[in-house]
Design an enzyme around this catalytic site. Sequence first.
Site, short mmCIF file in Angstrom:
data_model
loop_
_atom_site.label_atom_id
_atom_site.label_comp_id
_atom_site.label_asym_id
_atom_site.label_seq_id
_atom_site.Cartn_x
_atom_site.Cartn_y
_atom_site.Cartn_z
N ASP A 2 34.52 42.68 39.57
CA ASP A 2 34.79 41.89 40.59
C ASP A 2 33.63 40.99 40.70
OD1 ASP A 2 36.78 41.61 42.34
OD2 ASP A 2 36.52 43.47 42.35
N ASN A 50 47.11 40.87 40.54
CA ASN A 50 46.88 39.66 40.03
C ASN A 50 47.54 38.43 39.50
OD1 ASN A 50 43.89 41.73 38.39
ND2 ASN A 50 44.25 40.80 40.40
C1 FPP Z 1 37.80 39.64 39.33
O1 FPP Z 1 37.10 38.94 39.81
C2 FPP Z 1 38.32 40.17 37.58
C3 FPP Z 1 39.51 39.97 37.08
C4 FPP Z 1 41.04 39.96 37.65
C5 FPP Z 1 39.65 39.83 35.73
C6 FPP Z 1 38.31 40.64 34.76
C7 FPP Z 1 38.63 40.45 33.82
C8 FPP Z 1 37.66 39.87 32.69
C9 FPP Z 1 35.91 40.25 32.90
C10 FPP Z 1 37.71 39.78 31.40
C11 FPP Z 1 39.41 40.51 30.36
C12 FPP Z 1 38.54 41.17 29.32
C13 FPP Z 1 38.75 41.62 28.88
C14 FPP Z 1 38.63 42.21 27.11
C15 FPP Z 1 38.90 43.31 29.35
P1 FPP Z 1 37.27 37.84 40.60
O2 FPP Z 1 38.15 37.14 40.27
O3 FPP Z 1 38.05 38.57 41.82
O4 FPP Z 1 36.28 37.53 41.03
P2 FPP Z 1 36.18 36.79 42.77
O5 FPP Z 1 35.61 38.26 43.67
O6 FPP Z 1 34.48 36.86 42.87
O7 FPP Z 1 37.11 35.51 43.19
#
Ligand code: FPP
Length: 222
Positions: A2, A50
């Site tokens: 996150d 998501n």
């Molecule tokens: C949550 O942060 C993150 C995600 C939904 C995506 C995570 C994916 C990656 C780090 C890349 C994937 C790649 C691989 C190879 C595993 P958020 O978007 O909810 O952040 P926020 O809470 O600050 O809005």
Amino acid sequence: MDGNGRWAKTRNLPRIEGHRQGTKSVEAVIRAAREIGVEYLTLYAFSVENWQRPTLEVRGLMALLMETLKRYAKELADNQIALRAIGRLADLPEKVRAQINITEAKTAANAKMTLLLALSYGGRVELIEGVRALARRVRAGELAPADIDEAAVSGALYTVGAPDPDLLIRTSGEMRLSNFLPWQTIYTEWYVTPTLWPDFRREDFFAAVSEYNRRERRFGGV
Ligand code: FPP
């Protein structure tokens, strides 16, 4: 993992740039875990919830996933790491599924570490699918209802064969499970850090493991 969105927002960048930066943390944490002999590492990359995000972000994440899987397939293979995707994989675009299949096949025999990648993963949906599979076995006469025990349920989940996690790391200060491995984490130790995922690197991972090593685990005993 996150905090990618917030990381990007504070820099006036599109959210996808936060995710892109987050893949560098993915790389750092996989290397660090492998280095200290972690046998199972699970990354929650994309939840069933998501899919509700804007199409542009979902597409960007899928593209990033493809790119990352392609880029690191060889490194996983060279370092004896087996990739295993868990989740409702049928939801993923065909191209992503194909890339996962290729990387899984290429790394299947690797025995030092298993990297479980949770994609279109939801803990409740995992339980529903597992319960349905058990019900089908009961109906077929292969299984008696009384034989449905903890091992039988664990064996019907996406994580079949993997031990329950010892440590759960949650970045960006969130204090909730968010549908992540609800069955498997009943006695998992939590480590919550305010650090945003794109800033969470090798030393942060080692700090979490050190903290874990200081915990006393009683599993409900004394
Ligand atoms: C949550 O942060 C993150 C995600 C939904 C995506 C995570 C994916 C990656 C780090 C890349 C994937 C790649 C691989 C190879 C595993 P958020 O978007 O909810 O952040 P926020 O809470 O600050 O809005």
